[in-house]
Design an enzyme around this catalytic site. Structure first.
Site, PDB file in Angstrom:
ATOM      1  N   CYS A 117       0.535  -1.019   0.781  1.00 57.08           N
ATOM      2  CA  CYS A 117       0.184  -0.046   0.041  1.00 57.08           C
ATOM      3  C   CYS A 117       0.965   1.360   0.194  1.00 57.08           C
ATOM      4  O   CYS A 117       1.746   0.949  -0.009  1.00 57.08           O
ATOM      5  CB  CYS A 117      -1.777  -0.001   1.423  1.00 57.08           C
ATOM      6  N   CYS A 120      47.150  -7.698 -11.672  1.00 58.36           N
ATOM      7  CA  CYS A 120      47.199  -7.956 -10.600  1.00 58.36           C
ATOM      8  C   CYS A 120      46.020  -7.868  -9.534  1.00 58.36           C
ATOM      9  O   CYS A 120      44.327  -6.484 -10.245  1.00 58.36           O
ATOM     10  CB  CYS A 120      48.416  -6.456  -9.654  1.00 58.36           C
ATOM     11  N   CYS A 169      44.154  -3.864 -10.905  1.00 62.85           N
ATOM     12  CA  CYS A 169      43.672  -3.929 -11.787  1.00 62.85           C
ATOM     13  C   CYS A 169      42.435  -4.403 -11.780  1.00 62.85           C
ATOM     14  O   CYS A 169      41.526  -3.658 -11.595  1.00 62.85           O
ATOM     15  CB  CYS A 169      43.937  -5.050 -12.999  1.00 62.85           C
ATOM     16  N   ASP A 215      17.906 -28.485  15.596  1.00 57.69           N
ATOM     17  CA  ASP A 215      16.956 -28.894  16.612  1.00 57.69           C
ATOM     18  C   ASP A 215      16.958 -30.518  16.450  1.00 57.69           C
ATOM     19  O   ASP A 215      17.685 -31.566  15.544  1.00 57.69           O
ATOM     20  CB  ASP A 215      16.170 -28.653  14.948  1.00 57.69           C
ATOM     21  N   ASP A 261      16.259 -28.188   9.575  1.00 55.01           N
ATOM     22  CA  ASP A 261      16.057 -29.202   8.416  1.00 55.01           C
ATOM     23  C   ASP A 261      15.834 -28.220   6.663  1.00 55.01           C
ATOM     24  O   ASP A 261      15.775 -28.805   5.998  1.00 55.01           O
ATOM     25  CB  ASP A 261      15.033 -30.220   8.331  1.00 55.01           C
TER      26      ASP A 261
END
Length: 798
Positions: free
Chosen positions: A13, A81, A84, A489, A688
Site C-alpha cells: 500500500c 594484479c 586491476c 533441532d 532441516d
C-alpha cells in the site's frame, strides 16, 4: 549528485511507499528519495562519496522490503594484479543501476548485482573503457569449456614468450656468471651483442607490461605492470645510453632476466590458479551426456540437453542417471556418493527420488523426469559452489584497501631510493641509484595480496562440495570458524526424523477401537507424529474408523476432529487443558514413558481422557559421536525441541547433550537463537532447512541439514547434503582450516613486501634476485591455498 532507480518488491500500500521514502531519505548522503507505488520504483538522488547503491539496497531490505535485481557474470581479461581488479570494480560501481560489483582476481571473473538501468552490454563497455576486456560468462558446460580454453590459450602464450625470452637471456645470464667467477668472453661482453639479445625480450616478450601500463595510467591508476615496465625500462635505457656514448657498464642482463623471470612467475601462477577451480570441473564432469528416453513406444538415446520434464527414462546397471526424477518401475541400488558423500548405495523402488549424475549399480529401472537442465540437484550444487567461489570474505577487505595504495606507494619509495643513493649514499653514481630503485620496483608484489583470500576461498569451498558441504558465500565460510555455540533441532537432526508408534495405553475403551478413532483424526494431519500413528495403525492391521466430519490442527498442540459422531482431541497437555480434560490420574504412566525418551500424546473422546499414545523418534547412529566431537572442539551444544522437558532430557542423555531448550514452539525457535546471541555467543542453528527457516535466518550461521537433494539449499548459509551430524564438525574444521590458510597467505604476502622492499632500497638485493622473489611470491600463495585440497575433515585434526 548521482541519480538511480530501484525496483521495489513487497509493497502492499502507499504506507509502504512512505516508509521506504522516509527511511532512505534519512540516510546520510541522500538528497531525495521518491517512491512511485504504482510502478514499484524508488528514485534516489545521492552523493556516492557518502552512500553507495549497496547501502541503499541494504536499507530497503532492513525496512522489510526487497529490491528486484539480477546477477550478471562476466569473464574479465587483461588483469595483472589486485589493483586491476579494484579498478574494474570501481568503474562498474559508477554505472547507474549497479548495486554491487565483485571481481574475483584469482578466477578472472566479475559478478554484478544489477537493477533497472544496468545491462550486460553497458557493463562490458565500462570494463573495456577501464582498459580490460569483459565477456558475459556462460553458465553451462560449454561456457566452462570456453573459459578453460581461454585460460589454456593464455598459458600457452606465456609459455612461448618464456621460452623465447629464456633462450635470448641465457647468454646474458652466462656472461653475468662468467664475470662473477673472473672469466671473460669478448662476444658475450660486447654491449652491442647484449643489445641485440635484450631488445626483443624488452619490447617483444615484455610488450604486455607496456600495454597494461599504458591502459592503467590512462585511467588514472597503476598496477604491477607499471612497476615492471618502469624497473626494466630504467635498466635497459641506461644500458642503451651507455652503449651509445661508449661506456662499458651496461645492465642488459638485468632487464632481460627480470622479464624472463616475471613471465615464468605468471606462467606458474596461471597453472596453479587453474587447479584452484578443479572442484567445479569435477562437478561438471559428473553429468551424463546422453539419456535413453522412451518415445513413441521405443527407446532412443538423445543428448541430455533434449530431455524434457515428463519424459520416461530407462537406466541400466552401471549407467549414470541423466536427470532428477521419480522411479516408476523397477528396483535398484544407486550410488549417491557424488551428492551426499555417502559411500553405501541407496535402495530405490517405485515412488523414490533419483538424482542426475548418480550411478545405477545393479537393476534396470524407469523413472519420470521431474527436473532437467539448470533445475537438477547437480546444477544447483554447481551454482552454489560457483557463487561461493566468486564471493568475497570480509577479511579480503584488508587486502583490497592495501592494494588500492600499494603501487603508488612503491613508486614513491623507488623515487626516494633513487634520490637517496644518487645524492647521499653514492653521490653521482646514477647506475647504483637506478639499480636499487629498480630492485624496489620489481620486488614489490601486489599480486600476492590479491590472490591471498580468493584462492583459499575457491579451494576451501571446492573441498567442501566434494564432501557434501556447501557454503553459500565467502562471508559464511569466514563466520563459521568463529562459532561458539551450536543449536541442534532434535527431529531430523539429532534423531532420524521418522518416529514410530511404540505404545497405545487404553484408559477408557478398547485399544483397537480407540486406535481406529485416533488414526481417523490424525490421517488429515501433516505432522510427523501423526504420520507415525497412521503407519503404526496400518502395521497393526487397524484401519481408520471413518472419515472425520470436522478437523482442525492446533499449532504446536495437536488436532481436534469429529469421527463417527465422537469428538476427539489428540495432542499435548495444553490441548487437554484447553478442552477441560482431566489428566492427573495418568501422569505417573506419562512420566514413565517420557523417561524412556518417548513423546506422549493424550487422546480424549467426548472430553474424557481415553488413551495415551507414545511415539519414539530414534537417535541417529552418528549423533553421539558427532556431539562429542563438537564438544571437544570447544563448542557449546544445545538441543531445541517442542517436546516436553522430560522427553528432551532422555534424548539428550543418549547423545551427550548438556544444554536443552524444551517445549519450544516452531515460531519461537528464532527467539531462542536471539537469546543466546544476546549473551555474546556466535551461534549456529542446525535444522532441516524448511520448518526451521526463521531460526536459521536468525542465527549467525544457519546450517541446513538434509539427505541428498531433499534439503532446501536456499534455507541455510551452509548446506549439508547428507543427514549426518558429523558434517557440522567437518564444516567448522574446513572453515577453520581455510581461515588459517588465508591468514597465512596474507601474513606472508605482507611480510614479503614489508621486509623485501626495505632490503632492496638499502642496496642489499640485486634487481635479478628481486625479480625472482617477486615472480615466485604469487606462486607460493596459490600453492599454499592448494594445500586445502588435502585437509582432513574427520575427527582427529587437520
Amino acid at each position: 549528485m548521482t541519480r538511480d532507480t530501484f525496483s521495489i518488491t513487497g509493497m502492499t500500500c502507499s504506507a509502504c511507499a512512505a516508509r521506504i521514502e522516509k527511511g532512505v531519505a534519512a540516510m546520510p548522503g541522500v538528497a531525495a528519495a521518491n517512491v512511485n507505488f504504482a510502478v514499484g520504483r524508488l528514485t534516489v538522488e545521492y552523493d556516492q562519496a557518502a552512500v553507495t547503491p549497496e547501502n541503499i539496497v541494504a536499507k530497503i531490505r532492513d525496512l522489510g522490503y526487497d529490491v528486484a535485481t539480477e546477477r550478471l557474470d562476466f569473464t574479465v581479461g587483461g588483469m595483472s594484479c589486485a589493483a586491476c581488479a579494484a579498478r574494474v570494480e570501481k568503474a562498474v560501481l559508477k554505472l547507474p543501476g549497479v548495486v554491487s560489483a565483485n571481481v574475483n582476481f584469482a578466477l578472472g571473473k566479475l559478478t554484478v548485482e544489477a537493477g533497472p538501468g544496468a545491462s550486460a552490454a553497458v557493463i562490458a563497455a565500462a570494463v573495456k573503457d577501464a582498459g580490460y576486456e569483459a565477456a558475459a560468462a556462460a553458465g553451462d558446460q560449454g561456457g566452462q569449456d570456453r573459459e578453460r580454453a581461454a585460460r589454456e590459450a593464455d598459458i600457452g602464450r606465456q609459455k612461448r614468450l618464456f621460452i623465447v625470452s629464456a633462450l635470448l637471456s641465457l647468454p646474458l645470464a652466462l656472461h653475468m656468471v662468467l664475470d662473477i667467477v673472473g672469466l671473460h668472453s669478448a662476444l658475450l661482453a660486447s654491449p652491442y651483442f647484449q643489445l641485440v639479445l635484450a631488445a626483443p625480450v624488452q619490447f617483444g616478450a615484455g610488450w604486455q607490461f607496456y600495454r597494461d601500463s599504458v591502459s592503467a595510467l590512462r585511467h588514472g591508476s597503476a598496477n604491477m605492470s607499471v612497476l615492471v615496465a618502469l624497473g626494466t625500462s630504467a635498466a635497459f635505457l641506461l644500458s642503451l645510453y651507455n652503449t651509445v656514448v661508449g661506456v662499458k657498464a651496461v645492465y642488459y642482463e638485468t632487464s632481460a632476466i627480470l622479464i624472463t623471470l616475471i613471465i615464468l612467475g605468471r606462467l606458474l601462477e596461471a597453472r596453479a590458479r587453474g587447479r584452484t577451480s578443479e572442484a567445479i570441473r569435477k562437478l561438471m564432469g559428473l553429468a551424463a551426456k546422453t539419456a535413453r528416453v522412451v518415445r513413441g513406444g521405443a527407446e532412443e538415446d538423445i543428448p541430455i540437453e533434449e530431455v524434457r520434464v515428463g519424459d520416461i527414462i530407462v537406466v541400466r546397471p552401471g549407467e549414470k542417471i541423466p536427470v532428477d526424477g521419480i522411479v516408476t518401475a523397477g528396483d535398484s541400488a544407486v550410488d549417491e556418493a557424488m551428492l551426499t558423500g555417502e559411500s553405501l548405495p541407496v535402495d530405490k523402488k517405485p515412488g523414490d527420488k533419483v538424482y542426475g549424475a548418480t550411478i545405477n549399480k545393479y537393476g534396470t529401472f524407469r523413472f519420470e523426469a521431474h527436473k532437467v537442465g539448470k533445475d537438477t540437484a547437480l546444477a544447483q550444487i554447481i551454482k552454489v559452489v560457483e557463487e561461493a567461489q566468486g564471493s568475497k570474505a570480509p577479511i579480503q577487505r584488508i587486502a583490497d584497501v592495501i592494494s588500492g595504495y600499494f603501487v603508488p606507494a612503491v613508486i614513491a619509495i623507488a623515487v626516494l631510493t633513487f634520490a637517496a643513493w644518487y645524492f647521499f649514499f653514492a653521490p653521482g653514481d646514477i647506475a647504483r641509484a637506478l639499480l636499487n630503485a629498480t630492485a624496489v620496483l620489481v620486488i614489490a608484489c601486489p599480486c600476492a595480496l590479491g590472490l591471498a583470500t580468493p584462492t583459499s576461498i575457491m579451494v576451501g569451498t571446492g573441498r567442501g562440495a566434494e564432501t557434501g558441504i556447501l557454503f553459500k558465500g565467502g562471508e559464511h565460510l569466514e563466520k563459521t570458524y568463529k562459532l561458539t555455540a551450536v543449536i541442534l533441532d532434535k527431529t531430523g537432526t539429532v534423531t532420524k526424523g521418522q518416529p514410530e508408534l511404540t505404545d497405545l495405553i487404553a484408559l477408557d475403551g478398547q485399544a483397537d477401537e480407540l486406535l481406529a478413532l485416533i488414526t481417523a483424526a490424525e490421517k488429515a494431519s501433516e505432522h510427523p507424529l501423526a504420520a507415525a500413528i497412521v503407519r503404526g495403525a496400518a502395521d497393526r492391521g487397524v484401519p481408520p474408523a471413518a472419515e472425520p466430519t470436522a478437523f482442525a490442527a492446533v499449532v504446536g498442540a495437536g488436532v481436534t476432529a469429529t469421527v463417527a459422531g465422537k469428538n476427539l482431541a489428540v495432542g499435548t497437555r495444553r490441548l487437554m487443558d484447553e478442552k477441560g480434560v482431566a489428566i492427573a490420574t495418568s501422569l505417573d504412566k506419562v512420566e514413565q514413558l517420557e523417561s524412556e525418551g518417548k513423546t506422549v500424546m493424550f487422546a480424549a473422546v467426548d472430553d474424557r481422557l481415553a488413551a495415551l499414545v507414545a511415539v519414539a523418534d530414534t537417535v541417529k547412529e552418528s549423533s553421539r559421536e558427532a556431539i562429542a566431537d563438537l564438544t571437544a572442539m570447544g563448542l557449546e551444544v544445545w538441543m531445541i525441541t517442542g517436546d516436553n522437558r522430560r522427553t528432551a532430557e532422555a534424548i539428550a542423555r543418549q547423545v551427550g547433550i548438556e544444554h536443552i531448550m524444551a517445549e519450544v514452539l516452531p515460531a519461537n525457535k528464532a527467539e531462542q537463537v536471539e537469546r543466546l546471541r544476546s549473551q555474546g555467543k556466535i551461534v549456529a542453528m542446525v535444522g532441516d532447512g524448511i520448518n526451521d527457516a526463521p531460526a536459521l535466518a536468525a542465527a549467525d550461521v544457519g546450517i541446513a541439514m538434509g539427505t541428498g537433494a531433499d534439503v532446501a539449499i536456499e534455507a541455510g548459509d551452509v548446506t549439508l547434503m547428507r543427514g549426518d551430524l558429523r558434517g557440522i564438525a567437518a564444516a567448522i574444521r574446513l572453515s577453520r582450516a581455510t581461515m588459517t590458510n588465508i591468514k597465512q597467505n596474507l601474513f606472508w604476502a605482507l611480510a614479503y613486501n614489508i621486509v623485501g622492499i626495505p632490503i632492496a632500497a638499502a642496496g642489499f638485493l640485486s634487481p635479478v634476485l628481486a625479480g625472482a622473489a617477486m615472480a615466485f611470491s604469487s606462486v607460493s600463495v596459490v600453492t599454499n591455498a592448494l594445500r586445502l585440497r588435502r585437509v582432513k575433515l574427520a575427527a582427529g585434526g587437520l
